[in-house]
Design an enzyme around this catalytic site. Structure first.
Site, short mmCIF file in Angstrom:
data_model
loop_
_atom_site.label_atom_id
_atom_site.label_comp_id
_atom_site.label_asym_id
_atom_site.label_seq_id
_atom_site.Cartn_x
_atom_site.Cartn_y
_atom_site.Cartn_z
N CYS A 127 0.80 -1.23 0.00
CA CYS A 127 0.00 0.00 0.00
C CYS A 127 0.83 1.28 0.00
O CYS A 127 0.34 2.34 0.39
CB CYS A 127 -0.97 -0.02 1.18
SG CYS A 127 -2.15 -1.40 1.09
N LYS A 194 -9.14 -0.53 10.20
CA LYS A 194 -9.10 -1.53 9.13
C LYS A 194 -8.19 -2.67 9.56
O LYS A 194 -7.02 -2.46 9.87
CB LYS A 194 -8.59 -0.89 7.84
CG LYS A 194 -8.40 -1.88 6.71
CD LYS A 194 -8.09 -1.19 5.40
CE LYS A 194 -7.79 -2.21 4.32
NZ LYS A 194 -7.48 -1.57 3.03
N GLU A 232 -7.49 4.01 17.25
CA GLU A 232 -7.05 4.41 15.91
C GLU A 232 -8.13 5.22 15.20
O GLU A 232 -7.83 6.19 14.49
CB GLU A 232 -6.62 3.19 15.09
CG GLU A 232 -5.97 3.58 13.80
CD GLU A 232 -4.79 2.73 13.39
OE1 GLU A 232 -4.43 1.77 14.10
OE2 GLU A 232 -4.21 3.03 12.33
N LYS A 247 -13.74 -1.84 9.05
CA LYS A 247 -13.63 -2.77 7.94
C LYS A 247 -12.79 -3.96 8.36
O LYS A 247 -11.70 -3.73 8.90
CB LYS A 247 -12.99 -2.05 6.75
CG LYS A 247 -12.71 -2.94 5.57
CD LYS A 247 -11.97 -2.18 4.52
CE LYS A 247 -11.60 -3.19 3.44
NZ LYS A 247 -10.60 -2.70 2.57
N SER A 273 -15.42 -8.04 0.39
CA SER A 273 -15.57 -9.04 -0.67
C SER A 273 -15.81 -10.45 -0.14
O SER A 273 -16.71 -11.16 -0.62
CB SER A 273 -14.32 -9.01 -1.55
OG SER A 273 -13.15 -9.21 -0.76
N TYR A 312 -21.24 -4.66 -1.89
CA TYR A 312 -21.46 -5.23 -3.23
C TYR A 312 -22.91 -5.70 -3.40
O TYR A 312 -23.32 -6.04 -4.50
CB TYR A 312 -20.49 -6.39 -3.47
CG TYR A 312 -19.05 -5.99 -3.23
CD1 TYR A 312 -18.35 -5.28 -4.21
CD2 TYR A 312 -18.40 -6.26 -2.02
CE1 TYR A 312 -17.05 -4.87 -3.99
CE2 TYR A 312 -17.10 -5.86 -1.79
CZ TYR A 312 -16.43 -5.16 -2.77
OH TYR A 312 -15.14 -4.73 -2.55
C1 PBG Z 1 -6.97 -1.31 -0.63
C2 PBG Z 1 -8.29 -1.89 -0.26
C3 PBG Z 1 -8.62 -3.23 0.05
C4 PBG Z 1 -10.00 -3.27 0.23
C5 PBG Z 1 -10.48 -1.98 0.06
N1 PBG Z 1 -9.40 -1.13 -0.23
C6 PBG Z 1 -7.78 -4.44 0.09
C7 PBG Z 1 -6.70 -4.64 1.03
O1 PBG Z 1 -6.48 -3.84 1.96
O2 PBG Z 1 -6.03 -5.63 0.84
C8 PBG Z 1 -10.81 -4.51 0.54
C9 PBG Z 1 -12.21 -4.50 0.06
C10 PBG Z 1 -12.89 -5.84 0.01
O3 PBG Z 1 -12.36 -6.89 0.41
O4 PBG Z 1 -14.02 -5.83 -0.48
N2 PBG Z 1 -6.13 -0.99 0.41
ZN ZN Z 2 -3.90 -0.64 -0.15
#
Ligand code: PBG
Ligand code: ZN
Length: 324
Positions: A127, A194, A232, A247, A273, A312
């Site tokens: 990232c 996250k 955080e 998330k 996802s 989604y």
């Molecule tokens: C990018 C990002 C990710 C997701 C959203 N933005 C993937 C990750 O951090 O590997 C995941 C979304 C999903 O799984 O639907 N940093």
């Molecule tokens: Zn990323």
């Protein structure tokens, strides 16, 4: 006879009157994955009914979304070329900038959010920029690049920026980048809590962003940590985030409630996802009643404290909510 609780449950009109939590089409943000080219709409095997699409197809897709009452999207770019820094995302003619510009031109009434990260654009899939010695993301060089990428999105006309990279200080850096570029009006929705989650697996297929080595545990959070998640998110609030986010969502309902109880900022959750694909695959196998499990899951996010749901399922849920 019915007593205490059941006397309020047997009449369906009264049941509706007493419903505490409501799900609305306006709660949803729908993710879209954009790649260069034209006439491209390719389904991803691990995420049935989710597509990688070219800009022209995205513009058509927005017609469908609007017809369902969905006016918010979050864009992810899949560039033609990747390199060690993710240059495509820093260019005013890279895929994410072109996608933002095109959709705002064709659909000025769509609210366009951009995912701000580098993992889709780097050849190593991490990232940000790598530290050559430590082989992990260099926090401060990445911060500078995040500020620059935010300006690229802003110049293209984005409505809100959603940084997902979990760098320390990212909200301060992005706010400064936006404000110094004359974009003080653009809000930041931070992916503030996250987690380093295996539930992102299918996303990394669709966004072509799996790390080529290692994992994201040196920047994303340990799924076991609750206090750290609250801290955080609160740190991002102090840095100036306008909206917070938890998330993934489904295995983290407690964290959604925790953050909601500790901050007065609006809260989003990302129904990721892997959560989506689990329901899809189980529905297709005939193991669950897909529509009902989906609606139950989505309302659980609202009940837990989310104001916004990135999902989604948005189109399918919108059809049900509108009785279509
Ligand atoms: C990018 C990002 C990710 C997701 C959203 N933005 C993937 C990750 O951090 O590997 C995941 C979304 C999903 O799984 O639907 N940093
Ligand atoms: Zn990323």
């Amino acid at each position: 006879m019915f007593k205490r609780f059941r006397r309020k449950r047997y009449n369906p009109v009264l049941r509706d009157l007493l419903q505490e939590t409501h799900l609305r089409v306006e709660d949803f943000i729908y993710p879209l994955f954009i790649k260069p080219g034209s006439g491209i709409k390719e389904e991803v095997a691990s995420m049935p009914d989710v597509y990688q699409m070219s800009i022209d197809e995205m513009i058509k897709e927005c017609e469908t979304l609007k017809s369902l009452g969905i006016y918010s999207i979050i864009l992810f770019g899949i560039p033609a070329t990747k390199d060690s820094v993710g240059s495509d995302a820093l260019c005013d003619h890279g895929i994410i900038a072109e996608a933002i510009r095109a959709v705002k031109k064709a659909h000025p009434d769509m609210f366009v959010v951009s995912d701000l990260c580098f993992c889709e654009y780097t050849d190593h899939g991490h990232c940000g920029v790598l530290d050559p010695v430590l082989h992990t993301v260099d926090n401060d060089i990445t911060l500078a690049n995040l500020g620059l990428q935010a300006q690229v999105h802003a110049r293209a006309g984005v409505d809100m920026i959603a940084p997902s990279g979990m760098m320390d200080g990212m909200i301060t850096a992005i706010r400064e980048g936006l404000d110094s570029g004359g974009f003080e009006h653009i809000p930041i929705m931070s992916y503030s809590s996250k987690f380093a989650s295996a539930y992102y697996g299918p996303f990394r297929d669709v966004a072509e962003s799996a790390p080529s080595f290692g994992d994201r545990r040196s920047y994303q959070m340990n799924p076991a940590n609750r206090n750290e998640a609250i801290l955080e998110s609160l740190a991002d609030e102090e840095e100036g985030a306008d909206i917070l986010m938890v998330k993934p969502a489904l295995a983290y309902l407690d964290i959604i409630r925790d953050v909601k109880n500790h901050s007065k900022l609006p809260l989003a959750c990302y129904n990721v996802s892997g959560e989506y694909s689990m329901l899809k695959m189980a529905g297709r196998a005939g193991v669950i009643d897909y529509d009902r499990v989906m609606m139950e899951t989505l309302i659980a996010f609202k009940r837990a404290g989310a104001d916004i749901i990135i999902t989604y399922h948005a189109k399918e849920a919108a059809k049900i909510l509108r009785g279509a």
